[in-house]
Write a protein that holds these residues in place. Structure first.
Motif, PDB file in Angstrom:
ATOM      1  N   MET A  18      48.811  78.735  51.537  1.00 54.00           N
ATOM      2  CA  MET A  18      47.712  79.485  50.948  1.00 54.00           C
ATOM      3  C   MET A  18      46.622  78.565  50.410  1.00 54.00           C
ATOM      4  SD  MET A  18      48.081  82.513  48.108  1.00 54.00           S
ATOM      5  CE  MET A  18      49.240  81.479  47.213  1.00 54.00           C
ATOM      6  N   THR A  19      47.010  77.360  49.973  1.00 60.90           N
ATOM      7  CA  THR A  19      46.052  76.451  49.336  1.00 60.90           C
ATOM      8  C   THR A  19      45.687  75.288  50.237  1.00 60.90           C
ATOM      9  OG1 THR A  19      47.881  75.237  48.287  1.00 60.90           O
ATOM     10  CG2 THR A  19      46.877  77.021  47.031  1.00 60.90           C
ATOM     11  N   ASN A  20      45.930  75.418  51.515  1.00 61.46           N
ATOM     12  CA  ASN A  20      45.608  74.362  52.473  1.00 61.46           C
ATOM     13  C   ASN A  20      44.123  74.400  52.779  1.00 61.46           C
ATOM     14  OD1 ASN A  20      45.733  72.347  54.389  1.00 61.46           O
ATOM     15  ND2 ASN A  20      46.524  73.678  56.001  1.00 61.46           N
ATOM     16  N   THR A  70      52.267  83.963  42.181  1.00 58.61           N
ATOM     17  CA  THR A  70      52.025  82.992  43.249  1.00 58.61           C
ATOM     18  C   THR A  70      50.623  83.151  43.829  1.00 58.61           C
ATOM     19  OG1 THR A  70      54.386  83.055  43.811  1.00 58.61           O
ATOM     20  CG2 THR A  70      52.900  82.061  45.422  1.00 58.61           C
ATOM     21  N   LEU A  71      50.214  84.395  44.084  1.00 56.57           N
ATOM     22  CA  LEU A  71      48.869  84.633  44.620  1.00 56.57           C
ATOM     23  C   LEU A  71      47.807  84.217  43.616  1.00 56.57           C
ATOM     24  CD1 LEU A  71      49.182  88.077  46.456  1.00 56.57           C
ATOM     25  CD2 LEU A  71      49.294  85.781  47.416  1.00 56.57           C
ATOM     26  N   LEU A  72      48.032  84.528  42.350  1.00 62.12           N
ATOM     27  CA  LEU A  72      47.067  84.149  41.317  1.00 62.12           C
ATOM     28  C   LEU A  72      46.960  82.629  41.223  1.00 62.12           C
ATOM     29  CD1 LEU A  72      45.171  84.962  39.009  1.00 62.12           C
ATOM     30  CD2 LEU A  72      47.156  84.980  37.482  1.00 62.12           C
ATOM     31  N   GLY A  73      48.112  81.950  41.260  1.00 62.30           N
ATOM     32  CA  GLY A  73      48.106  80.491  41.218  1.00 62.30           C
ATOM     33  C   GLY A  73      47.370  79.898  42.415  1.00 62.30           C
ATOM     34  N   GLY A  74      47.604  80.452  43.611  1.00 66.93           N
ATOM     35  CA  GLY A  74      46.915  79.972  44.801  1.00 66.93           C
ATOM     36  C   GLY A  74      45.428  80.214  44.743  1.00 66.93           C
ATOM     37  N   TRP A  75      45.035  81.407  44.260  1.00 68.05           N
ATOM     38  CA  TRP A  75      43.605  81.741  44.148  1.00 68.05           C
ATOM     39  C   TRP A  75      42.907  80.828  43.157  1.00 68.05           C
ATOM     40  CZ3 TRP A  75      40.637  83.799  40.043  1.00 68.05           C
ATOM     41  CH2 TRP A  75      39.336  84.194  40.407  1.00 68.05           C
ATOM     42  N   LEU A  76      43.526  80.557  42.000  1.00 64.66           N
ATOM     43  CA  LEU A  76      42.935  79.668  40.993  1.00 64.66           C
ATOM     44  C   LEU A  76      42.835  78.241  41.522  1.00 64.66           C
ATOM     45  CD1 LEU A  76      44.721  80.957  37.751  1.00 64.66           C
ATOM     46  CD2 LEU A  76      42.302  81.265  38.387  1.00 64.66           C
ATOM     47  N   TYR A  77      43.864  77.816  42.250  1.00 64.66           N
ATOM     48  CA  TYR A  77      43.850  76.470  42.826  1.00 64.66           C
ATOM     49  C   TYR A  77      42.698  76.329  43.826  1.00 64.66           C
ATOM     50  CZ  TYR A  77      45.557  72.262  45.187  1.00 64.66           C
ATOM     51  OH  TYR A  77      45.662  70.998  45.725  1.00 64.66           O
ATOM     52  N   ASN A  78      42.549  77.329  44.700  1.00 61.01           N
ATOM     53  CA  ASN A  78      41.480  77.286  45.696  1.00 61.01           C
ATOM     54  C   ASN A  78      40.097  77.337  45.036  1.00 61.01           C
ATOM     55  OD1 ASN A  78      43.235  77.151  47.869  1.00 61.01           O
ATOM     56  ND2 ASN A  78      43.310  79.361  48.154  1.00 61.01           N
ATOM     57  N   ARG A  79      39.980  78.148  43.988  1.00 60.15           N
ATOM     58  CA  ARG A  79      38.701  78.263  43.274  1.00 60.15           C
ATOM     59  C   ARG A  79      38.324  76.921  42.623  1.00 60.15           C
ATOM     60  NH1 ARG A  79      37.414  82.438  38.274  1.00 60.15           N
ATOM     61  NH2 ARG A  79      35.174  81.983  38.101  1.00 60.15           N
ATOM     62  N   LYS A  80      39.307  76.280  42.002  1.00 61.76           N
ATOM     63  CA  LYS A  80      39.053  74.984  41.367  1.00 61.76           C
ATOM     64  C   LYS A  80      38.676  73.942  42.411  1.00 61.76           C
ATOM     65  CE  LYS A  80      41.179  71.564  38.317  1.00 61.76           C
ATOM     66  NZ  LYS A  80      42.408  71.167  37.558  1.00 61.76           N
ATOM     67  N   ALA A  81      39.351  73.990  43.582  1.00 57.54           N
ATOM     68  CA  ALA A  81      39.062  73.025  44.646  1.00 57.54           C
ATOM     69  C   ALA A  81      37.641  73.189  45.169  1.00 57.54           C
ATOM     70  CB  ALA A  81      40.074  73.200  45.783  1.00 57.54           C
ATOM     71  N   LEU A  82      37.165  74.433  45.252  1.00 56.02           N
ATOM     72  CA  LEU A  82      35.806  74.678  45.733  1.00 56.02           C
ATOM     73  C   LEU A  82      34.753  74.219  44.725  1.00 56.02           C
ATOM     74  CD1 LEU A  82      36.207  78.252  47.299  1.00 56.02           C
ATOM     75  CD2 LEU A  82      35.796  76.106  48.514  1.00 56.02           C
ATOM     76  N   GLN A  83      35.092  74.290  43.429  1.00 56.27           N
ATOM     77  CA  GLN A  83      34.143  73.916  42.390  1.00 56.27           C
ATOM     78  C   GLN A  83      34.074  72.406  42.171  1.00 56.27           C
ATOM     79  OE1 GLN A  83      35.584  76.183  39.052  1.00 56.27           O
ATOM     80  NE2 GLN A  83      34.446  78.040  39.623  1.00 56.27           N
ATOM     81  N   SER A  84      35.127  71.702  42.573  1.00 55.91           N
ATOM     82  CA  SER A  84      35.162  70.248  42.344  1.00 55.91           C
ATOM     83  C   SER A  84      34.438  69.489  43.443  1.00 55.91           C
ATOM     84  CB  SER A  84      36.615  69.782  42.261  1.00 55.91           C
ATOM     85  OG  SER A  84      37.295  70.053  43.471  1.00 55.91           O
TER      86      SER A  84
END
Length: 220
Positions: free
Chosen positions: A86-88, A206-220
């Motif tokens: 999900m976070t790839n 799990t979905l919330l964790g993946g969504w937050l991880y992806n959101r942080k990755a896009l902002q960094s």
């Protein structure tokens, strides 16, 4: 060819159709970052190796499942696989295509082995010890997973949110595997959480964790 053989064969085909969906989702998620011209290579190689591993697993399925907590450990591993898929979000195009293909193939094989217990047991039971039926069942599962994964891949290119739907199905499968162990299920019951609530919480977190991880990755 006896009617009993035909009925058993049709039963196995039905099992592959019903239980092959989550495996097709794994294949689609694992291959979604590959260039289109490499996807078929990863899909076919990954599925063929996974089927070979599943054939070996079929021979020792009963003995393996007798090992305490093995199913729950597999469920936890599948949770990690779902989160990673999900976070790839890496966009490094300097990575060689072969490396990406090999990573996709490894993910397909590991996830299929982890998720394949229910399919293996169902097929082995329907075959009633008939090795020919087991082999046919494994061969039938190949086109089901290949074409299913291609359809899901196509939909993912059109609707990105399907990635989260696919991941939620993997997490649901992981929850069932974790709860398969009576000791784990009893412990969860004692803390006041029933099986349905546990599954929902696991999917949501799990979905919330993946969504937050992806959101942080896009902002960094």
């Amino acid at each position: 060819m006896s009617s009993e053989f035909i009925i058993s064969l049709l039963t196995i085909i039905g099992i592959d159709i019903i239980l092959g969906g989550d495996n097709a989702i794994v294949v689609a998620l694992a291959c979604r970052k590959l260039p289109p011209h490499l996807r078929n290579k990863a899909i076919i190689a990954g599925i063929m190796l996974a089927i070979a591993a599943r054939a070996i697993l079929t021979l020792v399925a009963v003995q393996l499942l007798a090992i305490p907590y093995l199913m729950s450990i597999g469920g936890i591993l599948l949770l990690w696989i779902a989160f990673k898929l999900m976070t790839n979000t890496e966009e490094d195009h300097d990575i060689r295509g072969e490396a990406k293909v090999s990573d996709a193939i490894k993910t397909i094989v590991v996830a299929d082995v982890v998720m394949g217990f229910d399919n293996v047991l169902a097929v082995a039971g329907a075959a009633n010890g008939n090795g020919v039926l087991v082999l046919i069942g494994l061969l039938v599962s190949v086109p089901i997973i290949i074409w299913g994964s291609k359809l899901i891949l196509y939909l993912m290119t059109k609707f990105s949110f399907i990635i989260y739907i696919g991941a939620s199905i993997l997490v649901y499968t992981a929850a069932k595997m974790i709860l398969h162990e009576a000791a784990v299920s009893d412990f969860i019951d004692r803390v006041g959480v029933n099986a349905t609530m546990f599954t929902i919480l696991l999917v949501v977190l799990t979905l919330l964790g993946g969504w937050l991880y992806n959101r942080k990755a896009l902002q960094s």
